[in-house]
Design a protein around this motif. Sequence first.
Motif, PDB file in Angstrom:
ATOM      1  N   ALA A 170       0.846  -1.205   0.000  1.00 57.96           N
ATOM      2  CA  ALA A 170       0.000   0.000   0.000  1.00 57.96           C
ATOM      3  C   ALA A 170       0.879   1.252   0.000  1.00 57.96           C
ATOM      4  N   ASN A 171       0.491   2.239  -0.808  1.00 57.70           N
ATOM      5  CA  ASN A 171       1.270   3.481  -0.886  1.00 57.70           C
ATOM      6  C   ASN A 171       1.014   4.383   0.317  1.00 57.70           C
ATOM      7  N   PHE A 172      -0.204   4.295   0.860  1.00 61.42           N
ATOM      8  CA  PHE A 172      -0.539   5.104   2.031  1.00 61.42           C
ATOM      9  C   PHE A 172      -1.286   4.235   3.034  1.00 61.42           C
ATOM     10  N   LEU A 173      -0.954   4.425   4.299  1.00 58.91           N
ATOM     11  CA  LEU A 173      -1.580   3.692   5.394  1.00 58.91           C
ATOM     12  C   LEU A 173      -2.358   4.713   6.212  1.00 58.91           C
ATOM     13  N   VAL A 174      -3.679   4.713   6.031  1.00 59.54           N
ATOM     14  CA  VAL A 174      -4.496   5.777   6.605  1.00 59.54           C
ATOM     15  C   VAL A 174      -5.185   5.282   7.870  1.00 59.54           C
ATOM     16  N   LEU A 175      -4.948   6.010   8.954  1.00 62.87           N
ATOM     17  CA  LEU A 175      -5.527   5.664  10.240  1.00 62.87           C
ATOM     18  C   LEU A 175      -6.858   6.399  10.360  1.00 62.87           C
ATOM     19  N   ALA A 176      -7.956   5.636  10.484  1.00 58.79           N
ATOM     20  CA  ALA A 176      -9.276   6.273  10.494  1.00 58.79           C
ATOM     21  C   ALA A 176      -9.864   6.302  11.894  1.00 58.79           C
ATOM     22  N   ASP A 177     -10.389   7.479  12.246  1.00 56.22           N
ATOM     23  CA  ASP A 177     -11.190   7.593  13.465  1.00 56.22           C
ATOM     24  C   ASP A 177     -12.641   7.625  12.997  1.00 56.22           C
ATOM     25  N   THR A 178     -13.126   6.446  12.636  1.00 55.70           N
ATOM     26  CA  THR A 178     -14.398   6.327  11.918  1.00 55.70           C
ATOM     27  C   THR A 178     -15.582   6.843  12.729  1.00 55.70           C
ATOM     28  N   ASN A 179     -15.575   6.618  14.031  1.00 55.71           N
ATOM     29  CA  ASN A 179     -16.670   7.110  14.884  1.00 55.71           C
ATOM     30  C   ASN A 179     -16.393   8.506  15.438  1.00 55.71           C
ATOM     31  N   GLY A 201       5.603   3.003   6.552  1.00 53.80           N
ATOM     32  CA  GLY A 201       5.029   3.554   5.318  1.00 53.80           C
ATOM     33  C   GLY A 201       4.501   4.969   5.506  1.00 53.80           C
ATOM     34  N   ASN A 202       3.990   5.530   4.409  1.00 55.58           N
ATOM     35  CA  ASN A 202       3.406   6.872   4.447  1.00 55.58           C
ATOM     36  C   ASN A 202       2.087   6.830   5.208  1.00 55.58           C
ATOM     37  N   LEU A 203       2.019   7.554   6.296  1.00 52.98           N
ATOM     38  CA  LEU A 203       0.799   7.537   7.098  1.00 52.98           C
ATOM     39  C   LEU A 203      -0.174   8.615   6.635  1.00 52.98           C
ATOM     40  N   GLY A 204      -1.464   8.311   6.798  1.00 56.63           N
ATOM     41  CA  GLY A 204      -2.516   9.296   6.534  1.00 56.63           C
ATOM     42  C   GLY A 204      -3.483   9.313   7.703  1.00 56.63           C
ATOM     43  N   ILE A 205      -4.344  10.337   7.706  1.00 56.10           N
ATOM     44  CA  ILE A 205      -5.339  10.457   8.775  1.00 56.10           C
ATOM     45  C   ILE A 205      -6.713  10.700   8.146  1.00 56.10           C
ATOM     46  N   HIS A 206      -7.725   9.999   8.662  1.00 53.27           N
ATOM     47  CA  HIS A 206      -9.110  10.159   8.191  1.00 53.27           C
ATOM     48  C   HIS A 206      -9.955  10.364   9.439  1.00 53.27           C
ATOM     49  N   ALA A 207     -10.312  11.614   9.714  1.00 51.12           N
ATOM     50  CA  ALA A 207     -10.978  11.933  10.978  1.00 51.12           C
ATOM     51  C   ALA A 207     -12.429  12.346  10.762  1.00 51.12           C
TER      52      ALA A 207
END
Length: 262
Positions: A170-179, A201-207
């Motif tokens: 994976a090019n980006f590893l996105v950490l999601a705070d889904t709730n 890896g390249n981290l991302g954030i999905h808040a």
Amino acid sequence: MKKVLIYDTTLRDGTQAEGVSVSVEDKLRITEKLDDFGIHYIEGGWPGSNPKDDQYFKQVRNIKLKNAKIAAFGSTRRAYLRVEDDPLIQNLIKAETPVITIFGKAWDLHVIQALKTTLENNLEMVYDTVKYLKEHTGEVVFIGEHFFDGYRSNPDYAYAVMKTAEEAGANFLVLADTNGGTLPNEIEKIIKQVKEKGLKGNLGIHAHNDSDTAVWNSVVAVLNGAVQVHGTINGFGERCGNANLCSIIPNLSLKLGYENNS
Ligand SMILES: [Zn+2]
């Protein structure tokens, strides 16, 4: 200058907001505006989920974009299908986008109760899907769904999900705070821990904004090394909305000196 990539999901997560409804034509026009604005990634929708999104992916190929890459969104393969036999995965490939974004479950509780499969099988689903999609598109963005809740429940497992996606390419590893229930101090603590454990890896954030901290959670993630920020214009999104890019972009560029415009 430090650089951050902006990933807009107004056309996918944003359209989950109450009262928001967009036509194919609207989606195409919004795509052009976001591209003009310098957004790096535009998540256009979920191929195969409805005819509107299928039309969008057909027609968006005719738009000459100056800055943005279009991403198709979907999930890891189903628990008991081989990845090449899963029609949902084939729909993603048929969208012919330069980027495919998939989410996988990072919370052990959801693997067992929602997917009704084993923790080990979920890791195989993540690995197979990322690896297969990498062979069929330019970039794969992996989102660990409910990552922060999952980490609180079972840190080793939530970490293993992200590490598996990294190993599959994976090019980006996105950490999601889904709730949207995580506060900035926890975002910081957990990101530091996963880096110490060996996520490289390249981290991302999905808040999401249920605690009214989605903007600050995103900024804190960037200050701790995330290089891709997911959000929507004006924070549109279901419940309390997504992280608001109209606040994140100027905070990062004007106050913190990050380059975030392509
Ligand atoms: Zn979301």
